[in-house]
Design an enzyme around this catalytic site. Structure first.
Site, mmCIF file in Angstrom:
data_model
loop_
_atom_site.group_PDB
_atom_site.id
_atom_site.type_symbol
_atom_site.label_atom_id
_atom_site.label_comp_id
_atom_site.label_asym_id
_atom_site.label_seq_id
_atom_site.Cartn_x
_atom_site.Cartn_y
_atom_site.Cartn_z
ATOM 1 N N ASP A 11 -61.273 -54.966 -0.818
ATOM 2 C CA ASP A 11 -61.390 -54.341 0.508
ATOM 3 C C ASP A 11 -62.056 -52.984 0.291
ATOM 4 O O ASP A 11 -62.209 -52.532 -0.849
ATOM 5 C CB ASP A 11 -59.981 -54.152 1.116
ATOM 6 C CG ASP A 11 -60.016 -53.438 2.464
ATOM 7 O OD1 ASP A 11 -60.876 -53.771 3.301
ATOM 8 O OD2 ASP A 11 -59.195 -52.525 2.684
ATOM 9 N N SER A 12 -62.398 -52.327 1.380
ATOM 10 C CA SER A 12 -62.948 -50.969 1.269
ATOM 11 C C SER A 12 -61.900 -50.007 0.713
ATOM 12 O O SER A 12 -62.244 -48.948 0.200
ATOM 13 C CB SER A 12 -63.380 -50.479 2.647
ATOM 14 O OG SER A 12 -62.253 -50.414 3.496
ATOM 15 N N CYS A 74 -61.258 -58.143 3.962
ATOM 16 C CA CYS A 74 -61.844 -57.120 4.830
ATOM 17 C C CYS A 74 -62.723 -57.807 5.859
ATOM 18 O O CYS A 74 -63.672 -58.521 5.480
ATOM 19 C CB CYS A 74 -62.667 -56.167 3.962
ATOM 20 S SG CYS A 74 -63.556 -54.911 4.890
ATOM 21 N N GLU A 152 -55.580 -44.628 5.247
ATOM 22 C CA GLU A 152 -55.916 -44.316 3.849
ATOM 23 C C GLU A 152 -55.221 -43.033 3.384
ATOM 24 O O GLU A 152 -54.918 -42.883 2.207
ATOM 25 C CB GLU A 152 -57.433 -44.156 3.688
ATOM 26 C CG GLU A 152 -58.210 -45.462 3.750
ATOM 27 C CD GLU A 152 -58.098 -46.306 2.488
ATOM 28 O OE1 GLU A 152 -57.873 -45.757 1.404
ATOM 29 O OE2 GLU A 152 -58.241 -47.538 2.601
ATOM 30 N N CYS A 184 -58.738 -55.917 11.551
ATOM 31 C CA CYS A 184 -59.055 -55.103 10.371
ATOM 32 C C CYS A 184 -57.800 -55.128 9.514
ATOM 33 O O CYS A 184 -56.684 -54.973 10.037
ATOM 34 C CB CYS A 184 -59.389 -53.671 10.791
ATOM 35 S SG CYS A 184 -59.411 -52.485 9.417
ATOM 36 N N HIS A 186 -56.528 -53.101 7.537
ATOM 37 C CA HIS A 186 -55.727 -51.870 7.474
ATOM 38 C C HIS A 186 -54.658 -51.838 8.580
ATOM 39 O O HIS A 186 -53.615 -51.206 8.416
ATOM 40 C CB HIS A 186 -56.613 -50.632 7.653
ATOM 41 C CG HIS A 186 -57.371 -50.223 6.428
ATOM 42 N ND1 HIS A 186 -58.435 -50.945 5.936
ATOM 43 C CD2 HIS A 186 -57.221 -49.151 5.592
ATOM 44 C CE1 HIS A 186 -58.912 -50.328 4.863
ATOM 45 N NE2 HIS A 186 -58.197 -49.247 4.633
HETATM 46 N N1 DGL Z 1 -60.109 -53.159 6.079
HETATM 47 C C1 DGL Z 1 -61.415 -53.358 6.577
HETATM 48 C C2 DGL Z 1 -61.518 -54.476 7.590
HETATM 49 O O1 DGL Z 1 -60.721 -55.385 7.586
HETATM 50 C C3 DGL Z 1 -62.326 -52.240 6.943
HETATM 51 C C4 DGL Z 1 -61.935 -50.850 6.843
HETATM 52 C C5 DGL Z 1 -63.084 -49.879 6.769
HETATM 53 O O2 DGL Z 1 -63.651 -49.498 7.795
HETATM 54 O O3 DGL Z 1 -63.386 -49.523 5.658
HETATM 55 O O4 DGL Z 1 -62.416 -54.489 8.388
#
Ligand code: DGL
Length: 263
Positions: A11-12, A74, A152, A184, A186
């Site tokens: 993931d990012s 992600c 984060e 997302c 996160h």
């Molecule tokens: N966790 C990521 C997703 O599912 C993206 C988060 C980011 O913007 O880096 O899209």
């Protein structure tokens, strides 16, 4: 043996840990290698070409570590790069997309909120998905700039995160949403706050469990499932590992050691 090789998950940043938890719970005998591209997060405000380049770098790293499968944990990276990665590697690549289909199935009011990053909301892949279901329900897509950065930094319950979420959710609530898709990885980490703001009657849909099922199915089909009972999990990050480790440990629910991804 191929079935003892690790599964690569990336993931990012820390968001993919919400998917990793489902995978580890469903497949406890699998060795897992998690990569957080912390130095380049958030992906959600970056051009598609940049996200693709990062995905290729990380996939090469996972390939060199002999992963037998990759999970792109992600939504943003999947929308930008899954076709490219699938075309480049022989191993199974499991991607994620916002769970619009199950939301349409479960929603009664047929007013569905979808929280995403900005990049996902404008991606062709997501817009094709939304168009497929547009006759069956009203989808209200809400990009959430800034929310990934809050998560984060470990700000899961504070007033700044609450205010931000209120701003994103109130218009959806006013329009009669009864189902909310977390588009997302996160966002499951702030689902308690989302629940507080949106109330108990809203159905919140997260894709992590479905991804773990799909991973198991694909490994089973290729006879790649491990027969071990337990296995190790490695954590890597392209960012400052001293900064990232405490947040990862907190979200993972156990102290983790984070190794440095050298690019
Ligand atoms: N966790 C990521 C997703 O599912 C993206 C988060 C980011 O913007 O880096 O899209």
């Amino acid at each position: 043996m191929a079935d003892e090789q690790p599964i690569g998950i990336f993931d990012s940043g820390v968001g993919g840990l919400s998917v990793l938890a489902h995978i580890h719970q469903r497949l406890p005998g699998e060795a897992l290698l998690y990569v957080a591209d912390s130095a380049y997060m958030p992906y959600g405000c970056k051009p598609e070409a940049v996200i693709q380049q990062r995905c290729v770098k990380i996939s090469d790293f996972l390939f060199r570590h002999q992963c037998k499968a990759i999970v792109i944990a992600c939504n943003t990276a999947t929308a930008a790069a899954v076709h490219h990665i699938r075309a480049s590697y022989a191993f199974p690549v499991i991607g994620m997309e916002p769970a619009v289909k199950p939301a349409v199935f479960h929603s009664r009011s047929k007013v569905i909120g979808v929280l995403t990053t900005s990049a996902t909301s404008t991606s062709d892949k997501f817009n094709r998905l939304a168009a497929r279901f547009s006759q069956h329900a009203r989808l209200i897509v809400q990009p959430c700039p800034g929310l990934v950065e809050q998560i984060e930094s470990g700000e899961l319950t504070g007033s700044a995160t609450r205010d931000m979420l209120s701003l994103f959710l109130q218009p959806l609530i006013r329009q009669g949403m009864d189902t909310l898709v977390l588009g997302c990885t996160h966002y499951p980490f702030v689902s308690a706050l989302i629940r507080e703001i949106a109330g108990d009657d809203i159905l919140i849909i997260d894709t992590g469990a479905a991804i773990a099922c799909e991973l198991e199915r694909q490994l089973q089909n290729r006879q790649l499932l491990s027969e071990n009972k337990t296995a190790s999990i490695e954590f890597w990050s392209s960012g400052n590992t001293e900064k990232v480790a405490p947040v990862m440990s907190r979200l993972w629910g156990d102290k983790v050691m984070v190794k440095n991804l050298p690019y």
